[in-house]
Scaffold this motif. Structure first.
Motif, PDB file in Angstrom:
ATOM      1  N   THR A  86      -4.274   1.443   4.589  1.00  0.00           N
ATOM      2  CA  THR A  86      -5.560   1.115   4.322  1.00  0.00           C
ATOM      3  C   THR A  86      -6.759   0.709   5.372  1.00  0.00           C
ATOM      4  O   THR A  86      -7.752   1.773   5.325  1.00  0.00           O
ATOM      5  N   GLU A  87      -6.418   0.202   5.949  1.00  0.00           N
ATOM      6  CA  GLU A  87      -7.387  -0.179   7.304  1.00  0.00           C
ATOM      7  C   GLU A  87      -7.303   0.436   8.320  1.00  0.00           C
ATOM      8  O   GLU A  87      -8.593   1.059   8.759  1.00  0.00           O
ATOM      9  N   ARG A  88      -5.949   0.816   8.049  1.00  0.00           N
ATOM     10  CA  ARG A  88      -6.523   2.141   9.664  1.00  0.00           C
ATOM     11  C   ARG A  88      -7.083   3.820   9.687  1.00  0.00           C
ATOM     12  O   ARG A  88      -7.986   4.516  10.146  1.00  0.00           O
ATOM     13  N   LEU A  89      -7.329   4.018   8.079  1.00  0.00           N
ATOM     14  CA  LEU A  89      -7.976   5.076   7.278  1.00  0.00           C
ATOM     15  C   LEU A  89      -9.532   4.148   7.308  1.00  0.00           C
ATOM     16  O   LEU A  89      -9.765   5.315   7.864  1.00  0.00           O
ATOM     17  N   LEU A  90      -9.585   3.303   7.121  1.00  0.00           N
ATOM     18  CA  LEU A  90     -11.192   2.390   6.412  1.00  0.00           C
ATOM     19  C   LEU A  90     -11.583   2.841   8.286  1.00  0.00           C
ATOM     20  O   LEU A  90     -12.931   3.168   8.362  1.00  0.00           O
ATOM     21  N   LEU A  91     -11.187   2.241   9.141  1.00  0.00           N
ATOM     22  CA  LEU A  91     -11.263   2.370  10.501  1.00  0.00           C
ATOM     23  C   LEU A  91     -12.025   3.418  11.081  1.00  0.00           C
ATOM     24  O   LEU A  91     -12.872   3.247  11.842  1.00  0.00           O
ATOM     25  N   LYS A  92     -11.125   4.921  10.240  1.00  0.00           N
ATOM     26  CA  LYS A  92     -11.999   6.250  11.397  1.00  0.00           C
ATOM     27  C   LYS A  92     -13.647   6.750  10.112  1.00  0.00           C
ATOM     28  O   LYS A  92     -13.645   7.427  11.160  1.00  0.00           O
TER      29      LYS A  92
END
Length: 342
Positions: A86-92
Protein backbone atom coordinates in the motif's frame (compact mmCIF):
# COMPACT_ATOMS: atom_id res chain seq x y z
CA UNK A 1 2.96 -4.36 13.77
CA UNK A 2 1.99 -7.68 12.21
CA UNK A 3 -0.29 -7.51 9.11
CA UNK A 4 -3.75 -9.02 9.53
CA UNK A 5 -4.49 -11.56 6.82
CA UNK A 6 -8.16 -11.93 5.96
CA UNK A 7 -9.17 -14.65 3.50
CA UNK A 8 -12.37 -13.66 1.73
CA UNK A 9 -14.12 -16.65 0.23
CA UNK A 10 -17.29 -15.19 -1.26
CA UNK A 11 -18.20 -11.82 -2.75
CA UNK A 12 -21.18 -11.45 -0.41
CA UNK A 13 -18.77 -11.21 2.55
CA UNK A 14 -17.08 -8.09 1.14
CA UNK A 15 -17.82 -4.73 2.68
CA UNK A 16 -17.95 -1.55 0.62
CA UNK A 17 -14.44 -0.42 1.63
CA UNK A 18 -13.07 -3.93 0.87
CA UNK A 19 -14.57 -3.85 -2.63
CA UNK A 20 -13.10 -0.41 -3.23
CA UNK A 21 -9.69 -1.53 -1.93
CA UNK A 22 -9.62 -4.59 -4.22
CA UNK A 23 -10.70 -2.41 -7.13
CA UNK A 24 -7.84 0.06 -6.55
CA UNK A 25 -5.28 -2.73 -6.13
CA UNK A 26 -6.47 -4.35 -9.33
CA UNK A 27 -6.24 -1.10 -11.30
CA UNK A 28 -2.60 -0.59 -10.32
CA UNK A 29 -0.69 2.60 -9.62
CA UNK A 30 -0.89 4.35 -13.00
CA UNK A 31 -4.54 3.65 -13.80
CA UNK A 32 -5.67 4.47 -10.26
CA UNK A 33 -3.63 7.69 -9.92
CA UNK A 34 -6.39 10.00 -11.17
CA UNK A 35 -8.88 8.38 -8.75
CA UNK A 36 -6.57 8.72 -5.74
CA UNK A 37 -6.14 12.43 -6.41
CA UNK A 38 -9.90 12.91 -6.08
CA UNK A 39 -10.05 11.46 -2.54
CA UNK A 40 -9.67 13.57 0.60
CA UNK A 41 -7.32 12.55 3.44
CA UNK A 42 -10.03 10.74 5.44
CA UNK A 43 -11.05 8.69 2.40
CA UNK A 44 -7.41 7.85 1.63
CA UNK A 45 -6.85 6.77 5.24
CA UNK A 46 -9.95 4.55 5.28
CA UNK A 47 -9.16 2.98 1.91
CA UNK A 48 -5.47 2.54 2.76
CA UNK A 49 -6.30 0.89 6.08
CA UNK A 50 -8.55 -1.59 4.30
CA UNK A 51 -5.98 -2.29 1.59
CA UNK A 52 -3.23 -2.85 4.14
CA UNK A 53 -5.25 -5.49 5.98
CA UNK A 54 -6.82 -7.38 3.06
CA UNK A 55 -4.29 -10.18 2.93
CA UNK A 56 -4.52 -12.51 -0.06
CA UNK A 57 -7.50 -12.17 -2.41
CA UNK A 58 -7.78 -15.07 -4.81
CA UNK A 59 -7.91 -14.23 -8.51
CA UNK A 60 -11.33 -15.90 -8.92
CA UNK A 61 -12.83 -13.54 -6.35
CA UNK A 62 -11.22 -10.55 -8.04
CA UNK A 63 -12.73 -11.60 -11.37
CA UNK A 64 -16.20 -12.02 -9.86
CA UNK A 65 -16.03 -8.57 -8.34
CA UNK A 66 -14.62 -6.85 -11.44
CA UNK A 67 -16.31 -8.64 -14.32
CA UNK A 68 -15.91 -5.69 -16.68
CA UNK A 69 -12.11 -5.81 -16.17
CA UNK A 70 -11.85 -9.65 -16.30
CA UNK A 71 -9.57 -9.69 -19.33
CA UNK A 72 -6.98 -7.56 -17.53
CA UNK A 73 -7.38 -8.97 -14.00
CA UNK A 74 -7.33 -12.66 -14.91
CA UNK A 75 -3.68 -12.36 -15.88
CA UNK A 76 -2.61 -10.77 -12.62
CA UNK A 77 -3.29 -13.78 -10.42
CA UNK A 78 -3.84 -13.23 -6.69
CA UNK A 79 -3.55 -9.80 -5.13
CA UNK A 80 -1.79 -9.22 -1.83
CA UNK A 81 -2.74 -6.20 0.25
CA UNK A 82 -0.18 -5.27 2.90
CA UNK A 83 1.18 -2.15 4.58
CA UNK A 84 4.30 -2.31 2.40
CA UNK A 85 2.48 -2.74 -0.93
CA UNK A 86 0.00 0.00 0.00
CA UNK A 87 2.81 2.40 0.87
CA UNK A 88 4.65 1.67 -2.39
CA UNK A 89 1.45 2.28 -4.33
CA UNK A 90 0.67 5.59 -2.61
CA UNK A 91 4.23 6.86 -3.16
CA UNK A 92 3.74 6.67 -6.92
CA UNK A 93 1.24 9.53 -6.98
CA UNK A 94 1.25 11.29 -3.58
CA UNK A 95 4.00 13.39 -1.93
CA UNK A 96 6.22 11.44 0.45
CA UNK A 97 5.28 13.51 3.52
CA UNK A 98 1.55 12.94 2.85
CA UNK A 99 2.10 9.19 2.40
CA UNK A 100 4.11 9.09 5.64
CA UNK A 101 1.26 10.77 7.53
CA UNK A 102 -1.32 8.38 6.06
CA UNK A 103 0.75 5.25 6.76
CA UNK A 104 1.70 6.37 10.27
CA UNK A 105 -1.96 6.85 11.11
CA UNK A 106 -3.25 3.56 9.67
CA UNK A 107 -0.46 1.67 11.46
CA UNK A 108 -1.63 3.22 14.71
CA UNK A 109 -4.63 2.23 16.87
CA UNK A 110 -7.94 1.44 15.19
CA UNK A 111 -10.57 4.14 14.82
CA UNK A 112 -11.80 6.54 12.15
CA UNK A 113 -11.42 9.77 14.12
CA UNK A 114 -8.51 10.88 16.28
CA UNK A 115 -10.63 10.54 19.43
CA UNK A 116 -11.68 6.97 18.52
CA UNK A 117 -8.02 6.12 18.00
CA UNK A 118 -7.07 7.58 21.38
CA UNK A 119 -9.77 5.41 22.93
CA UNK A 120 -7.83 2.35 21.75
CA UNK A 121 -4.49 3.46 23.20
CA UNK A 122 -3.62 1.76 26.50
CA UNK A 123 -4.27 4.10 29.42
CA UNK A 124 -0.69 3.90 30.74
CA UNK A 125 0.73 4.84 27.33
CA UNK A 126 -1.68 7.74 26.90
CA UNK A 127 -1.13 8.96 30.47
CA UNK A 128 2.64 8.83 29.97
CA UNK A 129 2.28 11.28 27.09
CA UNK A 130 -0.39 13.52 28.62
CA UNK A 131 1.42 14.05 31.92
CA UNK A 132 3.88 16.32 30.05
CA UNK A 133 1.09 18.47 28.56
CA UNK A 134 -0.74 21.47 30.04
CA UNK A 135 -3.63 20.47 32.35
CA UNK A 136 -6.05 22.41 30.13
CA UNK A 137 -4.93 20.41 27.07
CA UNK A 138 -5.36 17.15 28.96
CA UNK A 139 -8.81 18.28 30.09
CA UNK A 140 -9.82 18.82 26.47
CA UNK A 141 -8.50 15.39 25.44
CA UNK A 142 -10.21 13.54 28.28
CA UNK A 143 -13.49 15.31 27.57
CA UNK A 144 -13.45 13.91 24.03
CA UNK A 145 -12.75 10.23 24.73
CA UNK A 146 -15.01 7.61 26.31
CA UNK A 147 -15.70 8.31 29.97
CA UNK A 148 -14.55 4.87 31.15
CA UNK A 149 -11.25 5.29 29.30
CA UNK A 150 -10.81 8.82 30.66
CA UNK A 151 -11.27 7.41 34.17
CA UNK A 152 -8.50 4.85 33.64
CA UNK A 153 -6.16 7.51 32.25
CA UNK A 154 -6.79 9.79 35.24
CA UNK A 155 -5.83 7.04 37.68
CA UNK A 156 -2.50 6.66 35.84
CA UNK A 157 -1.61 10.36 36.09
CA UNK A 158 0.25 11.86 39.10
CA UNK A 159 -2.33 12.63 41.77
CA UNK A 160 -1.83 16.41 41.96
CA UNK A 161 -1.76 16.72 38.18
CA UNK A 162 -4.89 14.56 37.82
CA UNK A 163 -6.72 16.76 40.36
CA UNK A 164 -5.76 19.86 38.39
CA UNK A 165 -7.10 18.24 35.21
CA UNK A 166 -10.38 17.37 36.95
CA UNK A 167 -10.69 20.98 38.15
CA UNK A 168 -10.14 22.26 34.60
CA UNK A 169 -12.73 19.82 33.25
CA UNK A 170 -15.29 21.04 35.80
CA UNK A 171 -14.75 24.67 34.76
CA UNK A 172 -14.53 23.94 31.05
CA UNK A 173 -17.26 25.28 28.79
CA UNK A 174 -17.68 24.46 25.11
CA UNK A 175 -14.29 24.24 23.41
CA UNK A 176 -13.77 26.49 20.41
CA UNK A 177 -13.31 24.63 17.15
CA UNK A 178 -9.95 26.33 16.51
CA UNK A 179 -8.58 25.09 19.85
CA UNK A 180 -9.94 21.58 19.26
CA UNK A 181 -8.40 21.47 15.79
CA UNK A 182 -5.05 22.61 17.19
CA UNK A 183 -5.09 19.92 19.92
CA UNK A 184 -6.06 17.27 17.37
CA UNK A 185 -3.30 18.37 14.99
CA UNK A 186 -0.71 18.19 17.77
CA UNK A 187 -1.87 14.73 18.84
CA UNK A 188 -1.75 13.51 15.24
CA UNK A 189 1.72 14.87 14.49
CA UNK A 190 3.47 14.30 17.82
CA UNK A 191 1.78 11.41 19.59
CA UNK A 192 0.08 9.19 17.02
CA UNK A 193 2.93 9.28 14.52
CA UNK A 194 5.46 8.32 17.20
CA UNK A 195 3.13 5.62 18.52
CA UNK A 196 2.66 4.08 15.09
CA UNK A 197 6.41 4.03 14.49
CA UNK A 198 6.91 2.32 17.85
CA UNK A 199 4.34 -0.31 16.85
CA UNK A 200 6.15 -1.29 13.67
CA UNK A 201 7.54 -4.77 14.06
CA UNK A 202 11.20 -5.28 13.21
CA UNK A 203 11.92 -8.76 11.81
CA UNK A 204 14.64 -9.30 14.44
CA UNK A 205 12.17 -8.47 17.23
CA UNK A 206 9.73 -11.01 15.83
CA UNK A 207 12.44 -13.70 15.63
CA UNK A 208 13.59 -12.88 19.17
CA UNK A 209 10.06 -13.60 20.44
CA UNK A 210 9.99 -16.87 18.48
CA UNK A 211 13.38 -17.88 19.89
CA UNK A 212 12.13 -17.04 23.39
CA UNK A 213 9.55 -19.81 22.97
CA UNK A 214 12.06 -22.47 21.90
CA UNK A 215 13.28 -25.00 24.43
CA UNK A 216 16.92 -24.51 25.39
CA UNK A 217 18.36 -27.14 23.03
CA UNK A 218 16.39 -25.89 20.00
CA UNK A 219 17.32 -22.29 20.77
CA UNK A 220 21.02 -23.16 21.03
CA UNK A 221 20.90 -25.18 17.80
CA UNK A 222 19.19 -22.48 15.76
CA UNK A 223 21.42 -19.70 17.11
CA UNK A 224 24.53 -21.73 16.31
CA UNK A 225 23.36 -22.29 12.72
CA UNK A 226 22.37 -18.65 12.34
CA UNK A 227 25.75 -17.48 13.66
CA UNK A 228 27.43 -19.40 10.86
CA UNK A 229 25.24 -17.93 8.11
CA UNK A 230 24.37 -14.46 9.43
CA UNK A 231 26.38 -13.58 12.53
CA UNK A 232 25.14 -9.94 12.78
CA UNK A 233 21.49 -11.08 12.76
CA UNK A 234 22.23 -13.73 15.38
CA UNK A 235 23.80 -11.14 17.65
CA UNK A 236 20.88 -8.75 17.21
CA UNK A 237 18.37 -11.50 18.02
CA UNK A 238 20.30 -12.50 21.15
CA UNK A 239 20.38 -8.86 22.27
CA UNK A 240 16.59 -8.57 21.81
CA UNK A 241 15.69 -11.86 23.49
CA UNK A 242 14.25 -11.65 26.98
CA UNK A 243 15.40 -14.68 28.93
CA UNK A 244 14.59 -16.10 32.34
CA UNK A 245 17.80 -14.65 33.79
CA UNK A 246 16.69 -11.19 32.61
CA UNK A 247 13.98 -11.37 35.28
CA UNK A 248 16.82 -10.47 37.65
CA UNK A 249 16.64 -6.92 36.24
CA UNK A 250 13.13 -6.40 37.59
CA UNK A 251 12.76 -3.97 40.46
CA UNK A 252 11.55 -5.36 43.82
CA UNK A 253 7.96 -4.30 43.10
CA UNK A 254 8.06 -6.07 39.73
CA UNK A 255 9.40 -9.28 41.27
CA UNK A 256 6.72 -9.26 43.95
CA UNK A 257 4.00 -8.70 41.34
CA UNK A 258 5.38 -11.60 39.30
CA UNK A 259 5.52 -13.85 42.38
CA UNK A 260 1.82 -13.24 43.03
CA UNK A 261 0.98 -14.28 39.47
CA UNK A 262 3.10 -17.45 39.21
CA UNK A 263 2.09 -20.92 40.36
CA UNK A 264 4.36 -21.87 43.28
CA UNK A 265 5.10 -25.34 41.85
CA UNK A 266 6.23 -23.77 38.55
CA UNK A 267 8.32 -21.26 40.50
CA UNK A 268 10.18 -23.97 42.36
CA UNK A 269 10.95 -25.93 39.20
CA UNK A 270 12.05 -22.78 37.35
CA UNK A 271 14.39 -21.70 40.16
CA UNK A 272 15.96 -25.18 40.28
CA UNK A 273 17.60 -24.33 36.96
CA UNK A 274 18.44 -20.69 37.67
CA UNK A 275 21.63 -19.04 38.84
CA UNK A 276 22.23 -18.65 42.59
CA UNK A 277 22.03 -14.87 42.18
CA UNK A 278 18.57 -14.95 40.61
CA UNK A 279 17.36 -17.55 43.10
CA UNK A 280 18.50 -15.42 46.04
CA UNK A 281 16.84 -12.35 44.51
CA UNK A 282 13.46 -14.10 44.40
CA UNK A 283 13.88 -15.43 47.94
CA UNK A 284 14.76 -11.91 49.14
CA UNK A 285 11.45 -10.60 47.84
CA UNK A 286 9.39 -13.24 49.66
CA UNK A 287 8.46 -13.42 53.31
CA UNK A 288 10.90 -15.40 55.43
CA UNK A 289 8.33 -18.14 55.96
CA UNK A 290 7.40 -18.39 52.25
CA UNK A 291 11.08 -18.52 51.24
CA UNK A 292 11.75 -21.28 53.77
CA UNK A 293 8.81 -23.36 52.51
CA UNK A 294 9.89 -22.93 48.89
CA UNK A 295 13.47 -23.96 49.67
CA UNK A 296 12.17 -27.09 51.43
CA UNK A 297 9.89 -27.92 48.50
CA UNK A 298 12.78 -27.52 46.05
CA UNK A 299 14.98 -29.84 48.11
CA UNK A 300 12.22 -32.47 48.19
CA UNK A 301 11.91 -32.34 44.38
CA UNK A 302 15.26 -34.00 43.85
CA UNK A 303 16.59 -34.01 40.27
CA UNK A 304 14.33 -32.23 37.77
CA UNK A 305 14.31 -32.83 34.01
CA UNK A 306 15.80 -30.03 31.91
CA UNK A 307 12.65 -30.07 29.76
CA UNK A 308 10.49 -29.34 32.81
CA UNK A 309 12.80 -26.53 33.92
CA UNK A 310 12.69 -24.96 30.43
CA UNK A 311 8.90 -25.17 30.39
CA UNK A 312 8.54 -23.59 33.85
CA UNK A 313 10.98 -20.79 33.02
CA UNK A 314 9.26 -20.07 29.70
CA UNK A 315 5.93 -19.89 31.52
CA UNK A 316 7.34 -17.35 33.98
CA UNK A 317 8.85 -15.24 31.19
CA UNK A 318 5.52 -15.23 29.32
CA UNK A 319 3.66 -14.21 32.49
CA UNK A 320 6.16 -11.39 32.98
CA UNK A 321 5.62 -10.21 29.39
CA UNK A 322 1.85 -10.30 29.90
CA UNK A 323 2.15 -8.24 33.09
CA UNK A 324 4.41 -5.77 31.24
CA UNK A 325 1.88 -5.40 28.41
CA UNK A 326 -0.71 -4.43 31.03
CA UNK A 327 1.66 -1.86 32.51
CA UNK A 328 1.92 -3.72 35.84
CA UNK A 329 5.69 -4.30 35.64
CA UNK A 330 8.53 -2.95 33.52
CA UNK A 331 10.85 -5.24 31.60
CA UNK A 332 14.28 -3.87 30.78
CA UNK A 333 17.59 -5.02 29.38
CA UNK A 334 20.99 -3.62 30.31
CA UNK A 335 20.03 0.02 29.79
CA UNK A 336 17.00 2.25 29.50
CA UNK A 337 17.82 2.76 25.82
CA UNK A 338 17.36 -0.96 25.21
CA UNK A 339 14.11 -1.21 27.12
CA UNK A 340 11.83 -3.94 25.82
CA UNK A 341 8.18 -2.98 25.45
CA UNK A 342 5.65 -5.70 24.71
Amino acid sequence: MATTVAKIKEDKQLTGPQKAAIFMLALGAEDAASLWEMFDDDEIRELSTTMATLGTIQATNVEKLLVEFASKISGTGALVGSYESTERLLLKFLPEDRVTNVMDEIRGPAGRTMWEKLGNVHETVLASYLKNEYPQTVAVVLSKIRTEHAARVLTCLPEDFALEVVTRMLRMESVQKEILDKVEKTLRSEFMSNLSRTNRRDSHELMAEIFNNFDRQTETRFLAMLEERAAPSAEKIKALMFTFEDLGKLDPGGIQTLLRAVDKNKLGIALKGSSDTLRDLFFANMSERAAKILREDMNLMGPVRLKDVDEAQTTMVNIAKDLASKGEIMLATDSEENELIY
